[in-house]
Design an enzyme around this catalytic site. Structure first.
Site, PDB file in Angstrom:
ATOM      1  N   ASP A 574      52.210  47.866  36.176  1.00 40.62           N
ATOM      2  CA  ASP A 574      51.474  47.708  37.433  1.00 40.62           C
ATOM      3  C   ASP A 574      50.713  46.373  37.392  1.00 40.62           C
ATOM      4  OD1 ASP A 574      50.250  48.363  39.830  1.00 40.62           O
ATOM      5  OD2 ASP A 574      48.761  49.679  38.915  1.00 40.62           O
ATOM      6  N   GLU A 577      51.324  41.013  39.578  1.00 40.36           N
ATOM      7  CA  GLU A 577      51.580  39.866  40.486  1.00 40.36           C
ATOM      8  C   GLU A 577      51.173  38.547  39.854  1.00 40.36           C
ATOM      9  OE1 GLU A 577      49.883  42.741  41.291  1.00 40.36           O
ATOM     10  OE2 GLU A 577      51.767  43.591  42.026  1.00 40.36           O
ATOM     11  N   ASP A 650      50.604  49.938  47.229  1.00 37.18           N
ATOM     12  CA  ASP A 650      49.555  50.846  47.713  1.00 37.18           C
ATOM     13  C   ASP A 650      49.623  51.060  49.219  1.00 37.18           C
ATOM     14  OD1 ASP A 650      48.829  50.871  45.107  1.00 37.18           O
ATOM     15  OD2 ASP A 650      47.062  49.610  45.356  1.00 37.18           O
TER      16      ASP A 650
HETATM   17  C1  NOJ Z   1      47.360  49.983  41.577  1.00 38.98           C
HETATM   18  C2  NOJ Z   1      48.677  50.667  41.780  1.00 38.98           C
HETATM   19  O1  NOJ Z   1      49.329  50.147  42.903  1.00 38.98           O
HETATM   20  C3  NOJ Z   1      48.458  52.153  41.903  1.00 38.98           C
HETATM   21  O2  NOJ Z   1      49.672  52.783  42.096  1.00 38.98           O
HETATM   22  C4  NOJ Z   1      47.757  52.654  40.673  1.00 38.98           C
HETATM   23  O3  NOJ Z   1      47.497  54.022  40.796  1.00 38.98           O
HETATM   24  C5  NOJ Z   1      46.443  51.910  40.462  1.00 38.98           C
HETATM   25  N1  NOJ Z   1      46.700  50.509  40.397  1.00 38.98           N
HETATM   26  C6  NOJ Z   1      45.719  52.341  39.194  1.00 38.98           C
HETATM   27  O4  NOJ Z   1      46.458  52.068  38.081  1.00 38.98           O
END
Ligand code: NOJ
Length: 982
Positions: A574, A577, A650
């Site tokens: 995660d 970017e 998200d």
């Molecule tokens: C951002 C991610 O996009 C999300 O899916 C994740 O739950 C959170 N970071 C925490 O790790």
């Protein structure tokens, strides 16, 4: 309580702000309201110097009557040898007296697969421009066109050099020297034109001092003039117009909010326009929360006034219907019309913006009309303008002629999807966070209690010891191996999150080793390690451009290093970017330095993929059992498909986000990444049960199928909402499981020929203009038509049935006849999904608790006959885990119905290689049922080698055809057979 994000320490106001803003948003969510993206955190084109300069250049071109590009190819420099045309490209305004060192080097490569590469680089730059993207992205040296497959035709009177080329000699390339312009024609039809509008701009590297000296000279001259008449001050001062100011915007430094980009090498951007002639729908350039067919960003009535932006960013709570950049970037665009399909890949990993302009009444039609030797062509066209901040212009043009050809051409360069482990295309249960080992056990048991299958349970950042990846919070997870074993006993797996930021902490072994090995990204000084803020607080980012760093990172996944991991544990990458809470636009500054003294600016959009690939390497090499990796990544670029899956980040628990997931995933698939999904249920907020149920019903048709939810959202495991929702969600998930053999076969097909797995309607129906802009329904492979329900309270949906054949509802076998739109039932317990006539879909219909538990189950073939009584389909099977398929350990068969006989035939080449116990065991599994749809008469006699088999027929609900079920034909999935229907 609002959980602390990023720890308790903040060392700058920006960190504090970021921490607070995330917390405030989180509070909004707790209170049940879903807020909007903070647009002001992200740049617009006007806030980006190079975008402004290039867009201003386009403005200048538009405002100037008879605008002609100043770029010219020096005709005497052009050479065509070994499939490569080279020459000097001169800007006549800059190179008044061109020499062999001035200007740009132009190359055009003719590839052996009907694709062309065009490269433009500085001939003799003051320091080399970054040209390393190709080394990361292209999988292997490509084949050049054979000398016999092209022919250079003499230049005509107007100075156009023509190259006739292609496997069927169908491509024509017209290179116009002055002004520089290249037109590609397929079978005589113009498809792509480069620099059609003359927007090529190429900022050569320069010394800042030189500019300063030049400025000084101007000032000195002014002074001389001034001395003549002291009172004429105002007259000699040259006021810059707004356009002139824009043309020179932020060349040497750029400020955005409290951040300054130091731009040590000054301006180095370039841009060029690409026309898709005769094409009014263009697709691709993910990732944007927008429609499948790209919208105009310029021109009258353009729906967007910003270009599409490609810059990998952590856009918190992204907005739908917006060209803003998101987590991933793929500079691949495909244009399609009834007569024409072509695509381009702009191979650049720096920040890129793309303007799209529609010209429905276009009369230019490329070079042919431009040089006024032929009649103007009147066809709608799409004009696009590509602008990148740094690097070299390196562009591929794919000439098809079909889009199946284009997917093959493109993926032969950047790679096809890795064949995933079988479990990873089943259902994944995730949330931020499953809190304890006990919690995991309870959720796992919940699935069994409610008879809902699932394969993978995910642990988010809270499972670690203080966001130190590769560690466990032992108070919450006392025995991680035992936890994995318990899941593994039911054939289930676990995924843990591992991010690329490493907590700065000398007592954390990863942090310490990284420092000792010197593998972190450096500040702009090139010496000190860059330090930023992310979940663990003060952190460092691994420089995956350092080969030592990649190997070291990969070694972290071995079982002895990653304590508590087993071979049923896989990985989630995660924040890659990368997301840096204290950085400009929530990412790392562009002027930080990678291995080899390379500025991050050049490779920003590739950083996440480098991380993803090093992680996949780690999982691959961690064990001796030769297991395929599974790694989910949030950031992506062209080629990501070689390393694993991605998801769309998200999203929000809203109907709009459910709706936009389809075009987003379709677009990502077109651009080469078939293994993608959106968080089912929506990450932020609390979906009402109807929305969640509808999301499951849609999500079972995402290639990557995972439910996920934010830390502050309410629990939403599928059984928590009571009836009828639990039953509806169970039914949806079970449907996914029943189609797993079909999905797995599609993955294998995609791994070979690059075909998207979920496909826009136009991919299957390329001649039907009614579907070119359609993105609220789509195809899974060539067989299933899916229409998600993305509005509340809906019980009827309009489905467009393309083609001239029938479509069969997968649940009730209701029959619809194409072509045309029709309103059909979409009650709360199902969305419209139809199987296309002429296809055969392999299924496994016995509900189990995981995909692993299904591996010895028999098969069902659903045969949808077309109007000729014919149908075809395939099945691919392997052990679902290892790399043994690469040496031939698999089953690949074709099923075909013709002349009332169903045959199964081996498609695996005889020399494919060794088989093992697996092939023997799986090959001996039965086909337990055939469902034959679309027969105009009830089947009376079904025989296998003269042996009669039981068949039962009933009339289809909506037309006069029959649904016939053949029970236990006693044939095996791995053998040749023929079954006769009468
Ligand atoms: C951002 C991610 O996009 C999300 O899916 C994740 O739950 C959170 N970071 C925490 O790790």
């Amino acid at each position: 309580m609002i959980p602390a994000r990023g720890g308790t320490r903040t060392s700058s106001s920006s960190r504090t702000k970021r921490t607070i803003s995330r917390s405030v948003l989180a509070l909004g969510l707790v209170l049940g309201c879903v807020s909007a993206v903070k647009r002001e955190d992200f740049k617009t084109c006007a806030q980006s110097g190079f975008c402004t300069r290039n867009r201003a250049y386009a403005e200048l071109a538009k405002e100037t009557p008879q605008w002609i590009s100043p770029f010219q190819l020096n005709p005497s420099s052009l050479r065509l040898q070994g499939g490569i045309l080279t020459g000097d490209l001169i800007n006549i305004e800059e190179d008044k007296q061109p020499s062999s060192k001035s200007g740009l080097a132009f190359e055009l490569h003719l590839l052996d697969n009907d694709s062309v590469r065009v490269r433009i680089n500085e001939r003799d730059p003051i320091h080399p421009r970054y040209d390393g993207v190709k080394d990361t992205v292209l999988i292997k040296p490509y084949g050049m066109a054979n000398e016999n497959s092209y022919q250079k035709l003499a230049k005509d009177d107007s100075g156009v050099l023509t190259i006739q080329y292609g496997n069927k000699n169908q491509n024509t390339i017209k290179v116009n020297s002055a002004p520089f312009k290249i037109e590609f024609l397929v079978n005589g039809v113009s498809t792509v034109v480069l620099n059609d509008e003359g927007l090529l701009k190429f900022e050569r590297l320069r010394k800042k001092q030189e500019e300063a000296a030049q400025e000084k000279e101007i000032v000195d001259e002014d002074k001389l003039v001034d001395q003549g008449d002291e009172n004429k001050d105002d007259e000699v001062k040259i006021e810059k117009s707004e356009l002139e100011t824009k043309l020179e915007a932020n060349m040497w430094e750029e400020k955005f909010k409290e951040y300054t980009d130091s731009k040590p090498r000054g301006p180095e951007s370039f841009g060029m326009d690409i026309t898709f002639s005769g094409i009014d729908h263009v697709y691709g350039i993910p990732q944007h929360a927008s429609s499948l067919s790209l919208k105009a960003t310029k021109g009258t009535d353009a729906p967007y006034n910003e270009p599409y932006r490609l810059y990998n960013l952590d856009v918190f709570e992204y907005e739908v219907d917006n060209p803003m950049a998101l987590y991933g970037s793929i500079p691949f665009m495909l244009g399609h019309s009834k007569n024409n399909t072509a695509a381009v890949f702009w191979m650049n990993a720096a920040e890129t913006w793309i303007d799209v302009e529609k010209s429905p009444e276009d009369k230019t039609g490329g070079i042919l009309s431009w040089i006024k030797t032929k009649k103007p062509v009147s066809a709608p066209s799409t004009k696009t303008h590509w602008i990148s901040e740094a690097g070299v212009l390196d562009l591929f043009v794919f000439l098809g002629p079909t889009h199946r050809d284009i997917f093959r051409q493109y993926t032969s360069l950047v790679g096809t999807t890795a064949l995933p482990q079988a479990f990873s295309i089943a259902y994944h249960q995730c949330r931020w966070n499953y809190n304890t080992q006990q919690d995991v056990a309870e959720v796992d048991a919940g699935f069994d209690e409610h008879d809902i299958p699932y394969d993978v349970l995910w642990l988010d950042i809270e499972h670690t010891n203080g966001k130190r990846y590769f560690t466990w919070d032992h108070a919450k997870f006392p025995d991680p191996m035992d936890m994995q074993r318990a899941l593994g006993a039911k054939g289930r797996k676990m995924v843990t999150i591992i991010d690329p930021h490493i907590k700065k902490d000398n007592d954390y072994y990863v942090s310490k080793e990284g420092a000792e090995l010197d593998v972190y990204i450096k500040n702009k000084d090139g010496n000190s390690d860059f330090d930023g803020w992310c979940w663990p607080g003060s952190s460092q980012w691994i420089d995956f451009y350092n080969p030592k760093a990649r190997d070291w990172w990969a070694s972290q996944f071995s079982y002895d290093r990653y304590v508590g991991s087993t071979n049923t544990l896989f990985t989630w990458n995660d924040m890659n970017e990368p997301s840096v809470f204290s950085g400009p636009e929530i990412t790392i500054p562009k002027d930080v330095i990678h291995y080899g003294n390379m500025e991050h600016r050049n490779v920003h959009n590739l950083y996440g993929t480098m991380f993803h690939s090093a992680t996949a390497q780690g999982l691959t090499q961690r064990n001796e059992t030769n297991q395929r990796p599974f790694v989910l990544s949030r950031a992506f670029f062209a080629g990501t498909q070689r390393f694993g899956a991605i998801w769309t980040g998200d999203n929000l628990a809203t109907w709009e986000h459910l709706e936009v997931a389809s075009p987003m995933l379709l677009t990502i698939g077109l651009a080469g990444i078939p293994f993608s999904g959106a968080d089912v249920g929506g990450f932020f907020g609390n979906p009402e049960p109807e929305l969640l149920t509808r999301w499951y019903q849609a999500g079972i048709y995402y290639p990557f199928f995972r439910a996920h939810a934010h830390l502050d959202s309410k629990r939403r495991e599928p059984w928590l909402f009571g009836e009828p929702y639990t039953t509806q969600m169970r039914e949806a998930i079970r449907t996914r499981y029943s189609f797993l053999p079909f999905w797995y076969t599609l993955f294998q097909e995609s791994s070979v020929d690059g075909m998207p797995i979920i496909r826009p309607m136009f991919v299957e129906f390329p001649e039907d203009e009614a579907v070119f802009g359609m993105d609220d329904q789509y195809m899974v492979g060539n067989a299933l038509l899916v229409k998600p329900v993305s509005k509340p309270g809906v019980t009827r949906s309009t489905v467009y049935f393309a083609g001239t054949e029938k479509w069969f509802g997968i649940k009730d076998y209701s029959v619809e006849q194409g072509p045309g739109a029709k309103e059909v039932a979409s009650p709360a317990d199902k969305i419209p999904v139809y199987q296309r006539a002429g296809t055969i879909v392999p299924k496994r219909e016995r509900p189990r608790r995981s995909s692993k538990a299904m591996e010895n189950d028999p098969f069902t073939l659903v045969i949808a006959l077309d109007s000729n009584g014919e149908a075809t389909g395939r099945i691919y099977l392997d052990d679902g885990e290892s790399f043994d398929y690469q040496t031939g350990d698999y089953i690949l068969r074709e099923f075909k119905v013709a002349d009332k006989v169903l045959t199964s035939r081996n498609l695996k080449p005889a020399d494919a290689g060794e088989t093992s116990e697996f092939v023997k065991r799986a090959g001996a599994l039965r086909i337990e049922r055939l469902v034959v749809l679309g027969s105009t008469v009830p089947l009376k006699e079904v025989t296998v080698d003269g042996r009669a088999v039981q068949v039962e027929c009933s009339q289809a609900p909506t037309d006069g055809s029959y649904v016939c079920t053949v029970k236990e034909p006693k044939v095996l999935i791995g053998e040749d057979f023929s079954i006769a229907f009468a």
